[in-house]
Design a protein around this motif. Structure first.
Motif, short mmCIF file in Angstrom:
data_model
loop_
_atom_site.label_atom_id
_atom_site.label_comp_id
_atom_site.label_asym_id
_atom_site.label_seq_id
_atom_site.Cartn_x
_atom_site.Cartn_y
_atom_site.Cartn_z
N LYS A 79 0.82 -1.22 0.00
CA LYS A 79 0.00 0.00 0.00
C LYS A 79 0.85 1.26 0.00
O LYS A 79 0.39 2.32 0.38
CB LYS A 79 -0.96 0.02 1.19
CG LYS A 79 -1.84 -1.20 1.32
CD LYS A 79 -3.09 -1.02 0.56
CE LYS A 79 -4.09 -2.09 0.95
NZ LYS A 79 -4.36 -3.02 -0.08
N LEU A 80 2.10 1.16 -0.42
CA LEU A 80 3.00 2.31 -0.42
C LEU A 80 2.55 3.34 -1.45
O LEU A 80 2.51 4.55 -1.16
CB LEU A 80 4.42 1.85 -0.72
CG LEU A 80 5.49 2.92 -0.74
CD1 LEU A 80 5.64 3.52 0.65
CD2 LEU A 80 6.80 2.36 -1.22
N SER A 81 2.17 2.89 -2.64
CA SER A 81 1.75 3.84 -3.67
C SER A 81 0.44 4.51 -3.30
O SER A 81 0.24 5.69 -3.57
CB SER A 81 1.62 3.13 -5.01
OG SER A 81 0.67 2.09 -4.93
N GLU A 82 -0.45 3.77 -2.64
CA GLU A 82 -1.73 4.36 -2.22
C GLU A 82 -1.51 5.47 -1.20
O GLU A 82 -2.10 6.55 -1.30
CB GLU A 82 -2.60 3.25 -1.64
CG GLU A 82 -4.00 3.66 -1.31
CD GLU A 82 -4.80 2.48 -0.82
OE1 GLU A 82 -5.42 2.61 0.25
OE2 GLU A 82 -4.79 1.43 -1.48
N GLU A 83 -0.64 5.22 -0.23
CA GLU A 83 -0.36 6.23 0.78
C GLU A 83 0.38 7.43 0.18
O GLU A 83 0.11 8.57 0.54
CB GLU A 83 0.47 5.62 1.89
CG GLU A 83 -0.28 4.61 2.72
CD GLU A 83 0.61 3.91 3.73
OE1 GLU A 83 1.77 4.35 3.90
OE2 GLU A 83 0.14 2.95 4.35
N MET A 84 1.28 7.16 -0.73
CA MET A 84 2.05 8.23 -1.34
C MET A 84 1.13 9.16 -2.13
O MET A 84 1.21 10.39 -1.99
CB MET A 84 3.13 7.66 -2.25
CG MET A 84 3.98 8.71 -2.92
SD MET A 84 5.25 8.01 -3.98
CE MET A 84 4.28 7.30 -5.27
N ARG A 86 -2.18 9.45 -1.83
CA ARG A 86 -3.16 10.06 -0.94
C ARG A 86 -2.55 11.29 -0.28
O ARG A 86 -3.17 12.36 -0.22
CB ARG A 86 -3.63 9.06 0.11
CG ARG A 86 -4.74 9.65 0.98
CD ARG A 86 -5.10 8.76 2.15
NE ARG A 86 -3.94 8.67 3.02
CZ ARG A 86 -3.50 7.53 3.56
NH1 ARG A 86 -4.11 6.41 3.29
NH2 ARG A 86 -2.44 7.52 4.35
N ASP A 87 -1.34 11.16 0.23
CA ASP A 87 -0.68 12.29 0.88
C ASP A 87 -0.39 13.41 -0.13
O ASP A 87 -0.51 14.59 0.18
CB ASP A 87 0.62 11.85 1.54
CG ASP A 87 0.36 10.94 2.73
OD1 ASP A 87 -0.79 10.91 3.21
OD2 ASP A 87 1.30 10.24 3.15
N SER A 92 -0.16 17.13 1.68
CA SER A 92 0.61 16.88 2.89
C SER A 92 2.06 17.30 2.68
O SER A 92 2.61 17.22 1.60
CB SER A 92 0.51 15.41 3.23
OG SER A 92 1.40 15.08 4.26
#
Length: 98
Positions: A79-84, A86-87, A92
């Motif tokens: 889920k690294l790309s999803e968090e990246m 999203r931020d 952010s």
């Protein structure tokens, strides 16, 4: 046999093998072997196919494709790309802001 009838026969063999669920690489190798037997010649098909298969599998020309797929799978599972993204979308302050 002339070359046109050999080509049509090989196309039929390839179609039957692929429709039967044989892997593409195996079906192509079988058609290549059959084609070398039909055309004839003084070179044995087994040694030519062995050299060709080894030469193509020992090269680095297609190594980037499975590594690219593996990298995408790692990014998806962690889920690294999803968090990246999203931020980044929310503005952010993270590693994108320098």
């Amino acid at each position: 046999m002339d070359l046109i009838s050999i080509a049509l026969l090989l196309l039929v063999i390839l179609t039957v093998l692929l429709a039967g669920g044989v892997w593409i690489a195996i079906a192509l190798m079988a058609c290549g072997y059959a084609g070398m037997l039909f055309v004839g010649g003084s070179v044995p098909p087994g040694s030519v196919l062995a050299t060709t298969v080894w030469g193509n599998s020992a090269s680095w020309s297609l190594a980037a494709l499975p590594l690219f797929i593996w990298m995408g799978e790692i990014l998806f599972r962690t889920k690294l790309s999803e968090e990246m993204f999203r931020d980044w979308r929310l503005g952010s302050t993270g590693f994108l802001d320098a």
